[in-house]
Design a protein around this motif. Structure first.
Motif, PDB file in Angstrom:
ATOM      1  N   ALA A   1       0.834  -1.205   0.000  1.00  0.00           N
ATOM      2  CA  ALA A   1       0.000   0.000   0.000  1.00  0.00           C
ATOM      3  C   ALA A   1       0.866   1.252   0.000  1.00  0.00           C
ATOM      4  O   ALA A   1       0.584   2.223  -0.708  1.00  0.00           O
ATOM      5  CB  ALA A   1      -0.928  -0.010   1.210  1.00  0.00           C
ATOM      6  N   CYS A   2       1.945   1.237   0.786  1.00  0.00           N
ATOM      7  CA  CYS A   2       2.859   2.382   0.821  1.00  0.00           C
ATOM      8  C   CYS A   2       3.514   2.596  -0.544  1.00  0.00           C
ATOM      9  O   CYS A   2       3.671   3.732  -1.000  1.00  0.00           O
ATOM     10  CB  CYS A   2       3.933   2.175   1.889  1.00  0.00           C
ATOM     11  N   ARG A   3       3.897   1.485  -1.192  1.00  0.00           N
ATOM     12  CA  ARG A   3       4.512   1.601  -2.513  1.00  0.00           C
ATOM     13  C   ARG A   3       3.532   2.197  -3.516  1.00  0.00           C
ATOM     14  O   ARG A   3       3.911   3.023  -4.358  1.00  0.00           O
ATOM     15  CB  ARG A   3       5.009   0.228  -2.987  1.00  0.00           C
ATOM     16  N   ARG A   4       2.271   1.776  -3.418  1.00  0.00           N
ATOM     17  CA  ARG A   4       1.280   2.310  -4.348  1.00  0.00           C
ATOM     18  C   ARG A   4       1.062   3.805  -4.109  1.00  0.00           C
ATOM     19  O   ARG A   4       0.939   4.588  -5.046  1.00  0.00           O
ATOM     20  CB  ARG A   4      -0.046   1.565  -4.193  1.00  0.00           C
ATOM     21  N   MET A   5       1.006   4.196  -2.839  1.00  0.00           N
ATOM     22  CA  MET A   5       0.828   5.614  -2.537  1.00  0.00           C
ATOM     23  C   MET A   5       2.020   6.436  -3.032  1.00  0.00           C
ATOM     24  O   MET A   5       1.863   7.526  -3.569  1.00  0.00           O
ATOM     25  CB  MET A   5       0.635   5.802  -1.033  1.00  0.00           C
ATOM     26  N   ALA A   6       3.219   5.898  -2.855  1.00  0.00           N
ATOM     27  CA  ALA A   6       4.417   6.619  -3.284  1.00  0.00           C
ATOM     28  C   ALA A   6       4.486   6.731  -4.803  1.00  0.00           C
ATOM     29  O   ALA A   6       5.056   7.690  -5.336  1.00  0.00           O
ATOM     30  CB  ALA A   6       5.669   5.926  -2.750  1.00  0.00           C
ATOM     31  N   ALA A   7       3.910   5.740  -5.512  1.00  0.00           N
ATOM     32  CA  ALA A   7       3.963   5.746  -6.976  1.00  0.00           C
ATOM     33  C   ALA A   7       2.862   6.591  -7.601  1.00  0.00           C
ATOM     34  O   ALA A   7       2.920   6.883  -8.799  1.00  0.00           O
ATOM     35  CB  ALA A   7       3.863   4.317  -7.502  1.00  0.00           C
ATOM     36  N   ALA A   8       1.857   6.984  -6.817  1.00  0.00           N
ATOM     37  CA  ALA A   8       0.752   7.776  -7.354  1.00  0.00           C
ATOM     38  C   ALA A   8       1.276   9.123  -7.837  1.00  0.00           C
ATOM     39  O   ALA A   8       1.926   9.847  -7.081  1.00  0.00           O
ATOM     40  CB  ALA A   8      -0.325   7.967  -6.293  1.00  0.00           C
TER      41      ALA A   8
ATOM     42  N   GLU B   1      -0.120  12.478   3.524  1.00  0.00           N
ATOM     43  CA  GLU B   1       0.206  13.901   3.730  1.00  0.00           C
ATOM     44  C   GLU B   1       1.715  14.110   3.724  1.00  0.00           C
ATOM     45  O   GLU B   1       2.226  15.063   3.128  1.00  0.00           O
ATOM     46  CB  GLU B   1      -0.384  14.370   5.056  1.00  0.00           C
ATOM     47  N   GLY B   2       2.434  13.208   4.364  1.00  0.00           N
ATOM     48  CA  GLY B   2       3.883  13.318   4.379  1.00  0.00           C
ATOM     49  C   GLY B   2       4.488  13.175   2.988  1.00  0.00           C
ATOM     50  O   GLY B   2       5.432  13.883   2.631  1.00  0.00           O
ATOM     51  N   LEU B   3       3.935  12.238   2.183  1.00  0.00           N
ATOM     52  CA  LEU B   3       4.428  12.073   0.821  1.00  0.00           C
ATOM     53  C   LEU B   3       4.169  13.319  -0.020  1.00  0.00           C
ATOM     54  O   LEU B   3       5.039  13.774  -0.773  1.00  0.00           O
ATOM     55  CB  LEU B   3       3.746  10.864   0.163  1.00  0.00           C
TER      56      LEU B   3
ATOM     57  N   ALA C   1       1.200  20.116  -8.145  1.00  0.00           N
ATOM     58  CA  ALA C   1       1.973  18.979  -8.630  1.00  0.00           C
ATOM     59  C   ALA C   1       2.113  17.903  -7.565  1.00  0.00           C
ATOM     60  O   ALA C   1       2.217  16.714  -7.869  1.00  0.00           O
ATOM     61  CB  ALA C   1       3.350  19.443  -9.093  1.00  0.00           C
ATOM     62  N   ALA C   2       2.112  18.313  -6.301  1.00  0.00           N
ATOM     63  CA  ALA C   2       2.239  17.357  -5.197  1.00  0.00           C
ATOM     64  C   ALA C   2       0.926  16.646  -4.891  1.00  0.00           C
ATOM     65  O   ALA C   2       0.921  15.701  -4.101  1.00  0.00           O
ATOM     66  CB  ALA C   2       2.734  18.071  -3.950  1.00  0.00           C
ATOM     67  N   GLY C   3      -0.175  17.075  -5.484  1.00  0.00           N
ATOM     68  CA  GLY C   3      -1.440  16.398  -5.280  1.00  0.00           C
ATOM     69  C   GLY C   3      -2.404  17.106  -4.367  1.00  0.00           C
ATOM     70  O   GLY C   3      -3.447  16.541  -4.009  1.00  0.00           O
ATOM     71  N   TYR C   4      -2.094  18.332  -3.963  1.00  0.00           N
ATOM     72  CA  TYR C   4      -3.024  19.088  -3.133  1.00  0.00           C
ATOM     73  C   TYR C   4      -4.135  19.655  -4.016  1.00  0.00           C
ATOM     74  O   TYR C   4      -3.867  20.292  -5.039  1.00  0.00           O
ATOM     75  CB  TYR C   4      -2.306  20.229  -2.406  1.00  0.00           C
TER      76      TYR C   4
END
Length: 368
Positions: free
Chosen positions: A104-111, A149-151, A172-175
């Protein structure tokens, strides 16, 4: 057995019950090996002296030989020990869940843009949203939302450092909205986003240096306390390292103003005085702050493992997150992460090399 959902999971104390009703419910859960009750109680077998969770696949005990406890600690206080089979099964289950959380962490980091939501992550992990969130927090010490949020903030920070304007960086960061970014930024960046983009422009940071047996010691401080501590074999490397951390800050050499703190740390490094408890100005997540606070409570001359530190802050499964928090410590020495070692007692990584870490520990242990 019903699959666990937030609606079907039993809740301890959800309805008043007398002891007989509670024991009847727990006995029914035990005989059904109902995993939904795991974490709500354990049962102990008086003839063997062990205790197990309700889902244990071992031989079912006789009712008259069974006692119920609200927690493993309560069972152990009564003289029972954990079942070896359950412990093996729990370790295997932990490994399986840990891999699901890691994926799950890998998927979030790859988003690339929007983070996957809780429901999508839980579905991929094969868990209910509530169960997934509990397991995620148990392993990492923070919720999926906090991790995301940290990512996002890390991406925004890197974009700001690269010179992008604030709006471009946050989108660009997703906010999805500037308000969320501006609300979260001071906690992670330590200042307003525009100031961070400009390398802490306008921020006054005082610094000073001293020679020690382990190299040149550099310290920097805001009005609140130490915000940076550094060891370097090259005296010229100190100011360069500080400038790289705060490229546009107003750096002021303050040998007189920081003399006491500088001397206290230098004397400690050289073994002339005990470790000093100095004020610090650290910005990070609630989890990181908890780790850094716990590090400052470890007595000089003693060490803890990452697992022991995770248990000390109430997050026994968050070992990797604890290691990451130690690595993110910008005021090492003032926050003594050198007192953390591997599970086998050997030295782990240290930002200024294992030789300096070993020297600091040896100095502490040999102090009178």
């Amino acid at each position: 057995m019903l699959p666990e959902t937030d609606a079907t999971r039993p809740t301890a104390g959800a309805a008043p019950q007398d002891g007989a009703d509670r024991d009847a419910e727990y006995w029914a859960a035990l005989t059904a090996r109902d995993g939904r009750y795991d974490g709500l109680f354990v049962y102990a077998v008086t003839t063997t002296g062990v205790y197990c969770p309700p889902s244990c696949r071992g031989r079912r005990p006789r009712r008259q030989n069974t006692a119920f406890f609200d927690s493993p600690d309560a069972a152990e206080a009564a003289g029972f020990r954990p079942c070896r089979r359950c412990s093996r099964d729990a370790r295997a289950a932990d490994r399986e869940v840990a891999e699901r959380i890691a994926e799950a962490c890998r998927r979030m980091a790859a988003a690339e843009e929007a983070m996957p939501d809780l429901a999508a992550l839980a579905t991929e992990a094969g868990l209910s949203p509530g169960h997934f969130q509990r397991q995620f927090k148990a392993f990492l010490g923070l919720t999926p939302a906090q991790f995301g949020e940290g990512l996002r903030m890390l991406r925004a920070r890197n974009a700001l450092r690269a010179g992008e304007d604030v709006l471009s960086a946050l989108f660009a960061a997703g906010y999805g909205a500037p308000s969320r970014f501006y609300a979260a930024a001071p906690k992670y960046l330590g200042m307003a986003p525009a100031a961070y983009r400009k390398g802490a422009a306008g921020q006054r940071i005082a610094w000073s240096a001293a020679a020690t047996r382990l190299g040149c010691l550099g310290i920097a401080a805001t009005e609140k306390g130490l915000c940076w501590v550094h060891l370097d074999s090259d005296p010229d490397g100190l100011e360069a390292a500080l400038q790289a951390e705060f490229p546009e800050a107003r750096l002021e050499n303050a040998d007189a103003g920081l003399a006491r703190w500088r001397q206290q740390l230098a004397d400690y490094v050289d073994g002339r005085t005990d470790w000093p408890l100095l004020p610090v100005d650290l910005r990070g997540t609630a989890f990181q702050l908890a780790v850094w606070s716990a590090l400052r409570e470890i007595p000089a001359g003693t060490t803890l493992t990452y697992a022991e530190l995770a248990a000390r802050i109430g997050k026994p499964r968050a070992v990797r997150a604890v290691a990451s928090a130690c690595a993110a410590n910008r005021v090492a020495l003032a926050v003594p992460c050198h007192r953390i070692v591997r599970g086998d007692g050997s030295l782990s990584g240290y930002r200024w090399g294992p030789e300096r870490k070993a020297a600091l520990l040896e100095t502490e242990r040999s102090a009178p």
